[in-house]
Write a protein that holds these residues in place. Sequence first.
Motif, PDB file in Angstrom:
ATOM      1  N   SER A 120      14.917  56.783  97.403  1.00 10.55           N
ATOM      2  CA  SER A 120      13.952  57.245  96.588  1.00 10.55           C
ATOM      3  C   SER A 120      12.871  57.367  97.358  1.00 10.55           C
ATOM      4  N   MET A 121      12.461  56.281  98.047  1.00 18.23           N
ATOM      5  CA  MET A 121      11.244  56.379  98.920  1.00 18.23           C
ATOM      6  C   MET A 121      11.196  57.431 100.127  1.00 18.23           C
ATOM      7  N   THR A 122      12.387  57.514 100.562  1.00 20.20           N
ATOM      8  CA  THR A 122      12.574  58.589 101.717  1.00 20.20           C
ATOM      9  C   THR A 122      12.188  59.832 100.978  1.00 20.20           C
ATOM     10  N   GLN A 123      12.806  60.313  99.899  1.00 19.48           N
ATOM     11  CA  GLN A 123      12.492  61.465  99.343  1.00 19.48           C
ATOM     12  C   GLN A 123      11.195  61.764  98.898  1.00 19.48           C
ATOM     13  N   MET A 124      10.527  60.400  98.638  1.00 21.45           N
ATOM     14  CA  MET A 124       8.897  60.608  98.091  1.00 21.45           C
ATOM     15  C   MET A 124       8.213  60.805  99.387  1.00 21.45           C
ATOM     16  N   LEU A 125       8.497  60.342 100.491  1.00 18.44           N
ATOM     17  CA  LEU A 125       7.697  60.572 101.738  1.00 18.44           C
ATOM     18  C   LEU A 125       7.713  61.812 101.797  1.00 18.44           C
ATOM     19  N   GLU A 126       8.919  62.606 101.951  1.00 16.74           N
ATOM     20  CA  GLU A 126       9.184  64.040 102.150  1.00 16.74           C
ATOM     21  C   GLU A 126       8.081  64.734 101.184  1.00 16.74           C
ATOM     22  N   ALA A 127       8.160  64.591 100.059  1.00 18.08           N
ATOM     23  CA  ALA A 127       7.313  65.331  99.027  1.00 18.08           C
ATOM     24  C   ALA A 127       5.921  65.092  99.450  1.00 18.08           C
ATOM     25  N   TYR A 128       5.366  63.720  99.939  1.00 20.31           N
ATOM     26  CA  TYR A 128       4.151  63.594 100.311  1.00 20.31           C
ATOM     27  C   TYR A 128       3.884  64.346 101.608  1.00 20.31           C
ATOM     28  N   ASP A 129       4.610  64.459 102.488  1.00 23.09           N
ATOM     29  CA  ASP A 129       4.253  65.264 103.606  1.00 23.09           C
ATOM     30  C   ASP A 129       4.119  66.768 103.562  1.00 23.09           C
ATOM     31  N   LYS A 130       4.808  67.270 102.279  1.00 16.66           N
ATOM     32  CA  LYS A 130       4.658  68.656 101.863  1.00 16.66           C
ATOM     33  C   LYS A 130       3.227  68.851 101.172  1.00 16.66           C
ATOM     34  N   HIS A 131       3.069  67.861 100.408  1.00 16.80           N
ATOM     35  CA  HIS A 131       2.028  68.253  99.206  1.00 16.80           C
ATOM     36  C   HIS A 131       0.806  67.225  99.609  1.00 16.80           C
ATOM     37  N   GLY A 132       0.784  66.114 100.056  1.00 15.88           N
ATOM     38  CA  GLY A 132      -0.412  65.273  99.971  1.00 15.88           C
ATOM     39  C   GLY A 132      -0.539  64.498  98.605  1.00 15.88           C
ATOM     40  N   GLY A 133      -1.608  64.092  98.428  1.00 21.53           N
ATOM     41  CA  GLY A 133      -1.906  63.620  96.987  1.00 21.53           C
ATOM     42  C   GLY A 133      -1.443  62.456  96.618  1.00 21.53           C
ATOM     43  N   ASN A 134      -1.175  62.359  95.413  1.00 21.89           N
ATOM     44  CA  ASN A 134      -0.448  61.231  94.837  1.00 21.89           C
ATOM     45  C   ASN A 134       0.986  61.800  94.360  1.00 21.89           C
ATOM     46  N   ILE A 135       2.064  60.950  94.508  1.00 20.96           N
ATOM     47  CA  ILE A 135       3.136  61.423  93.885  1.00 20.96           C
ATOM     48  C   ILE A 135       3.848  60.083  93.279  1.00 20.96           C
ATOM     49  N   ILE A 136       4.527  60.425  92.092  1.00 15.81           N
ATOM     50  CA  ILE A 136       5.150  59.603  91.335  1.00 15.81           C
ATOM     51  C   ILE A 136       6.750  60.217  91.208  1.00 15.81           C
ATOM     52  N   ALA A 137       7.474  59.193  91.413  1.00 19.14           N
ATOM     53  CA  ALA A 137       9.087  59.363  91.230  1.00 19.14           C
ATOM     54  C   ALA A 137       9.442  59.772  89.836  1.00 19.14           C
ATOM     55  N   VAL A 138      10.108  60.628  89.285  1.00 18.60           N
ATOM     56  CA  VAL A 138      10.340  60.595  87.950  1.00 18.60           C
ATOM     57  C   VAL A 138      11.871  60.891  87.699  1.00 18.60           C
ATOM     58  N   GLU A 139      12.426  60.696  86.769  1.00 16.92           N
ATOM     59  CA  GLU A 139      13.857  60.994  86.267  1.00 16.92           C
ATOM     60  C   GLU A 139      13.959  61.534  84.963  1.00 16.92           C
ATOM     61  N   GLU A 140      14.729  62.175  84.567  1.00 16.88           N
ATOM     62  CA  GLU A 140      14.973  62.801  83.177  1.00 16.88           C
ATOM     63  C   GLU A 140      15.600  61.867  82.268  1.00 16.88           C
ATOM     64  N   VAL A 141      15.484  61.638  80.907  1.00 15.36           N
ATOM     65  CA  VAL A 141      16.026  60.822  80.103  1.00 15.36           C
ATOM     66  C   VAL A 141      16.030  61.673  78.804  1.00 15.36           C
ATOM     67  N   ALA A 142      17.101  61.291  77.823  1.00 13.59           N
ATOM     68  CA  ALA A 142      17.236  61.935  76.688  1.00 13.59           C
ATOM     69  C   ALA A 142      15.829  61.784  75.928  1.00 13.59           C
ATOM     70  N   PRO A 143      15.568  62.869  74.993  1.00 17.32           N
ATOM     71  CA  PRO A 143      14.091  62.848  74.436  1.00 17.32           C
ATOM     72  C   PRO A 143      13.905  61.683  73.460  1.00 17.32           C
ATOM     73  N   ASP A 144      15.280  60.917  73.024  1.00 18.32           N
ATOM     74  CA  ASP A 144      14.971  59.981  72.061  1.00 18.32           C
ATOM     75  C   ASP A 144      14.564  58.697  72.886  1.00 18.32           C
TER      76      ASP A 144
END
Length: 289
Positions: free
Chosen positions: A140-164
């Motif tokens: 996850s942190m490797t993917q986070m740093l790739e996103a940071y290199d692209k966008h900068g700013g603040n990054i939060i890792a998220v995942e999709e869950v069932a609405p309930d």
Amino acid sequence: MKQRIRKAVLPVAGLGTRFLPATKAMPKEMLTVVDRPVVQHVVDEARAAGIEHFIFVTGRNKAVIEDHFDISYELQHTLRERGKIKEYEALMRDLPNAGSTSFTRQQEPLGLGHAIWCAREWIGNEPFAVLLPDMLSKDSMTQMLEAYDKHGGNIIAVEEVAPDHTSQYGVVAVGAEHGKTFEITGMVEKPAPGTAPSNYIISGRYILQPEILDILSRQEKGAGGEIQLTDAMKKLCEQQEFYGMIYDGITYDTGSKLGYLLANIAYGLEREDIGPDLRKDLQALLNKK
């Protein structure tokens, strides 16, 4: 120009009450997934991503975590004397470089936001990562740093869950999408059922700009009487860009009994030395039910 992410904060001061009596005398972060402590798996993830300095926010009865990341002269000597070179070399590979770990104390259980603020002197004035040691993921942190290199700013890792299930987590509101990332337009901690702005939950990995520390220094207590990191991030979101990164992988919540058991099974199945036999034994066990 974006500053490189060199430092990571690991809040490890929690009491681990969900695992009593196992955690009565042993930190929950030292419970093992297969044969490595949970906290070691998290450090492995961060090291693989290029993190150089690890800041552990500890509490009382957590000294064993500091010992784990230190030299053990007697053990290392015994391993060499007995010719257990493979085991010795494995220990040395895990040993952090001199000066690359720092430990500070959260003296009261005042929440995740307070734990991050306790690390302020080590963080300084640079962006940093936060890894919750309960949440176990592979890269996850490797993917986070790739996103940071692209966008900068603040990054939060998220995942999709069932609405309930959204009422159990911090949830983000989704703005403009950029592939596997999207702009975050708001966030809420444990929304009431049916009120969540999306079904994307915060999954325990963050990259934050240092301005969050000033907000945390003035942050009032929120849900549960604690200083909530989510509340501080909501304020920073009004001043700086926040992005959600959809993690491509599986996260195991080792802070829950079910998540901890699943992590042991999943990580065990991936091992060449025990995976095949574990798979056969699990199948045999299931066939008996």
